[in-house]
Motif scaffolding. Structure first.
Motif, PDB file in Angstrom:
ATOM      1  N   LEU A 119       0.820  -1.209   0.000  1.00  0.00           N
ATOM      2  CA  LEU A 119       0.000   0.000   0.000  1.00  0.00           C
ATOM      3  C   LEU A 119       0.853   1.258   0.000  1.00  0.00           C
ATOM      4  O   LEU A 119       0.484   2.273  -0.603  1.00  0.00           O
ATOM      5  CB  LEU A 119      -0.939  -0.009   1.206  1.00  0.00           C
ATOM      6  CG  LEU A 119      -1.960  -1.147   1.247  1.00  0.00           C
ATOM      7  CD1 LEU A 119      -2.817  -1.054   2.500  1.00  0.00           C
ATOM      8  CD2 LEU A 119      -2.836  -1.159   0.000  1.00  0.00           C
ATOM      9  N   VAL A 120       1.996   1.201   0.664  1.00  0.00           N
ATOM     10  CA  VAL A 120       2.922   2.326   0.647  1.00  0.00           C
ATOM     11  C   VAL A 120       3.465   2.545  -0.769  1.00  0.00           C
ATOM     12  O   VAL A 120       3.620   3.685  -1.228  1.00  0.00           O
ATOM     13  CB  VAL A 120       4.068   2.096   1.663  1.00  0.00           C
ATOM     14  CG1 VAL A 120       5.235   3.031   1.396  1.00  0.00           C
ATOM     15  CG2 VAL A 120       3.557   2.304   3.084  1.00  0.00           C
ATOM     16  N   GLU A 121       3.744   1.458  -1.464  1.00  0.00           N
ATOM     17  CA  GLU A 121       4.170   1.569  -2.868  1.00  0.00           C
ATOM     18  C   GLU A 121       3.075   2.239  -3.698  1.00  0.00           C
ATOM     19  O   GLU A 121       3.353   3.116  -4.527  1.00  0.00           O
ATOM     20  CB  GLU A 121       4.470   0.179  -3.439  1.00  0.00           C
ATOM     21  CG  GLU A 121       5.677  -0.521  -2.829  1.00  0.00           C
ATOM     22  CD  GLU A 121       6.971  -0.148  -3.531  1.00  0.00           C
ATOM     23  OE1 GLU A 121       6.945   0.700  -4.444  1.00  0.00           O
ATOM     24  OE2 GLU A 121       8.009  -0.718  -3.148  1.00  0.00           O
ATOM     25  N   TRP A 122       1.828   1.824  -3.486  1.00  0.00           N
ATOM     26  CA  TRP A 122       0.700   2.423  -4.200  1.00  0.00           C
ATOM     27  C   TRP A 122       0.622   3.927  -3.928  1.00  0.00           C
ATOM     28  O   TRP A 122       0.437   4.739  -4.836  1.00  0.00           O
ATOM     29  CB  TRP A 122      -0.604   1.765  -3.774  1.00  0.00           C
ATOM     30  CG  TRP A 122      -0.801   0.361  -4.247  1.00  0.00           C
ATOM     31  CD1 TRP A 122       0.088  -0.402  -4.941  1.00  0.00           C
ATOM     32  CD2 TRP A 122      -1.967  -0.450  -4.052  1.00  0.00           C
ATOM     33  NE1 TRP A 122      -0.459  -1.635  -5.201  1.00  0.00           N
ATOM     34  CE2 TRP A 122      -1.717  -1.693  -4.669  1.00  0.00           C
ATOM     35  CE3 TRP A 122      -3.185  -0.246  -3.414  1.00  0.00           C
ATOM     36  CZ2 TRP A 122      -2.652  -2.719  -4.673  1.00  0.00           C
ATOM     37  CZ3 TRP A 122      -4.132  -1.263  -3.411  1.00  0.00           C
ATOM     38  CH2 TRP A 122      -3.863  -2.491  -4.033  1.00  0.00           C
ATOM     39  N   LEU A 123       0.754   4.274  -2.651  1.00  0.00           N
ATOM     40  CA  LEU A 123       0.640   5.681  -2.266  1.00  0.00           C
ATOM     41  C   LEU A 123       1.761   6.510  -2.871  1.00  0.00           C
ATOM     42  O   LEU A 123       1.537   7.626  -3.351  1.00  0.00           O
ATOM     43  CB  LEU A 123       0.651   5.786  -0.742  1.00  0.00           C
ATOM     44  CG  LEU A 123       0.394   7.164  -0.147  1.00  0.00           C
ATOM     45  CD1 LEU A 123      -0.986   7.679  -0.535  1.00  0.00           C
ATOM     46  CD2 LEU A 123       0.528   7.119   1.375  1.00  0.00           C
ATOM     47  N   ALA A 174      -2.973   4.857  18.190  1.00  0.00           N
ATOM     48  CA  ALA A 174      -3.129   4.016  17.010  1.00  0.00           C
ATOM     49  C   ALA A 174      -2.754   4.752  15.737  1.00  0.00           C
ATOM     50  O   ALA A 174      -2.540   4.140  14.712  1.00  0.00           O
ATOM     51  CB  ALA A 174      -4.571   3.496  16.910  1.00  0.00           C
ATOM     52  N   ASN A 175      -2.670   6.078  15.800  1.00  0.00           N
ATOM     53  CA  ASN A 175      -2.367   6.858  14.610  1.00  0.00           C
ATOM     54  C   ASN A 175      -0.959   7.444  14.618  1.00  0.00           C
ATOM     55  O   ASN A 175      -0.640   8.277  13.795  1.00  0.00           O
ATOM     56  CB  ASN A 175      -3.384   7.992  14.450  1.00  0.00           C
ATOM     57  CG  ASN A 175      -4.748   7.470  14.063  1.00  0.00           C
ATOM     58  OD1 ASN A 175      -4.856   6.511  13.305  1.00  0.00           O
ATOM     59  ND2 ASN A 175      -5.792   8.067  14.588  1.00  0.00           N
ATOM     60  N   ILE A 176      -0.120   7.046  15.573  1.00  0.00           N
ATOM     61  CA  ILE A 176       1.252   7.576  15.595  1.00  0.00           C
ATOM     62  C   ILE A 176       2.107   6.706  14.676  1.00  0.00           C
ATOM     63  O   ILE A 176       2.934   5.916  15.127  1.00  0.00           O
ATOM     64  CB  ILE A 176       1.824   7.573  17.024  1.00  0.00           C
ATOM     65  CG1 ILE A 176       0.867   8.234  18.004  1.00  0.00           C
ATOM     66  CG2 ILE A 176       3.158   8.325  17.051  1.00  0.00           C
ATOM     67  CD1 ILE A 176       1.324   8.127  19.435  1.00  0.00           C
ATOM     68  N   ASN A 177       1.886   6.823  13.397  1.00  0.00           N
ATOM     69  CA  ASN A 177       2.568   5.949  12.440  1.00  0.00           C
ATOM     70  C   ASN A 177       2.343   6.476  11.030  1.00  0.00           C
ATOM     71  O   ASN A 177       1.872   7.607  10.854  1.00  0.00           O
ATOM     72  CB  ASN A 177       2.044   4.506  12.577  1.00  0.00           C
ATOM     73  CG  ASN A 177       0.528   4.439  12.584  1.00  0.00           C
ATOM     74  OD1 ASN A 177      -0.133   5.324  12.037  1.00  0.00           O
ATOM     75  ND2 ASN A 177      -0.045   3.416  13.183  1.00  0.00           N
ATOM     76  N   LEU A 178       2.679   5.643  10.051  1.00  0.00           N
ATOM     77  CA  LEU A 178       2.395   6.008   8.662  1.00  0.00           C
ATOM     78  C   LEU A 178       0.995   5.564   8.264  1.00  0.00           C
ATOM     79  O   LEU A 178       0.182   6.366   7.802  1.00  0.00           O
ATOM     80  CB  LEU A 178       3.432   5.372   7.735  1.00  0.00           C
ATOM     81  CG  LEU A 178       4.865   5.873   7.856  1.00  0.00           C
ATOM     82  CD1 LEU A 178       5.777   5.077   6.930  1.00  0.00           C
ATOM     83  CD2 LEU A 178       4.966   7.365   7.551  1.00  0.00           C
ATOM     84  N   LEU A 179       0.724   4.278   8.423  1.00  0.00           N
ATOM     85  CA  LEU A 179      -0.582   3.715   8.089  1.00  0.00           C
ATOM     86  C   LEU A 179      -1.022   2.768   9.201  1.00  0.00           C
ATOM     87  O   LEU A 179      -0.187   2.095   9.813  1.00  0.00           O
ATOM     88  CB  LEU A 179      -0.529   2.917   6.779  1.00  0.00           C
ATOM     89  CG  LEU A 179      -0.262   3.654   5.471  1.00  0.00           C
ATOM     90  CD1 LEU A 179      -0.195   2.647   4.314  1.00  0.00           C
ATOM     91  CD2 LEU A 179      -1.330   4.703   5.190  1.00  0.00           C
TER      92      LEU A 179
END
Length: 279
Positions: A119-123, A174-179
């Motif tokens: 998903l990171v590649e997609w983004l 839960a949101n202290i990250n990339l995804l």
């Protein structure tokens, strides 16, 4: 706000996913590769763990942040939310875990991590956010060889008012990250708050995977991607989904990755953990 439901098998799934995440901070994936039966098996086995008497043996390590967090240590939401109603376990492949539960969790962690990397590649390739396209280090490279991604097994006890199990704010851990990748069940719904303060149901047919943008991604994008306010609703009576478990997988970059002129990934995470009373 209209949620984009993306069929993972579609030829244009990557573009749909990136556009949805950039527009709303959320994307909903159907027909994704994480098996529903594995998710349900973890729900059942970890519900027994949280109801049992052995969990105190695995209390979290303040330095590594792995292990069991009791409810009194679980104040990870904003002051406006219902804090302290949940307990959870932070799992890292290198960290502590009950031996009889490690295999299932490791299998899930590997599958979620592989999907998150895709998903990171997609983004990176399809994001309309200008800042994402001009990063000094591409997103896929930021997560390469990182050992900071974690799987949280989160548990709520019964008796929550109004059927709401958890209200996670924009400052929730839960949101202290990339995804964040969150598998859902049809019996328990997820809602996102729009800019007018209204709670909107995220589609739940077909056991989709909900993907949230995290605070680090927001920092990397200079605010072009926003962190959504979300909450998880209790299962309805008689649905058969009796175990109040959630399995958010949190994708983290390497500690030295620079998110902005203000922060590296490590300094940002430490600042937030200090605010949350975890350091």
């Amino acid at each position: 706000m209209a949620f984009q439901v993306v069929d993972y098998r579609a030829t244009d799934a990557a573009e749909q996913f990136a556009q949805s995440l950039c527009r709303t901070g959320v994307s909903v994936l159907t027909h994704h590769p994480i098996p529903a039966d594995l998710v349900l098996a973890i729900h059942q086995s970890w519900s027994r763990f949280f109801r049992g008497g052995e969990k105190g043996r695995y209390r979290f390590n303040g330095r590594g942040q792995d292990g069991y967090f009791p409810a009194r240590c679980s104040n990870v939401d904003s002051p406006a939310s219902r804090a302290g109603l949940k307990e959870y376990f932070h799992f890292y492949p290198w960290g502590q875990c009950p031996p009889e539960l490690r295999t299932e969790l490791s299998h899930y962690f590997a599958q979620a991590g592989q999907l998150a990397a895709e998903l990171v590649e997609w983004l990176q390739h399809w994001s309309p956010a200008r800042r994402i396209q001009s990063l000094s280090e591409p997103l896929p490279q930021m997560i390469h060889a990182s050992d900071k991604s974690l799987l949280r097994v989160q548990y709520w006890s019964s008796g929550h008012e109004d059927g709401i199990l958890d209200v996670a704010s924009t400052v929730a851990e839960a949101n202290i990250n990339l995804l964040t990748l969150l598998p859902t069940t049809q019996a328990r719904g997820v809602q996102i708050q729009d800019q007018q303060g209204q709670w909107l149901d995220v589609p739940s047919q077909g056991d989709p995977l909900i993907v949230y943008a995290g605070e680090m991604l927001q920092e990397l994008s200079g605010g072009e991607l926003r962190v959504p306010v979300h909450r998880v609703l209790a299962a309805s009576a008689g649905t058969g989904d009796s175990e109040p478990i959630a399995l958010p997988f949190m994708l983290q970059p390497r500690p030295e990755v620079r998110l902005s002129d203000r922060y590296t990934a490590e300094s940002y995470l430490n600042e937030r953990r200090l605010q949350l009373g975890q350091l």
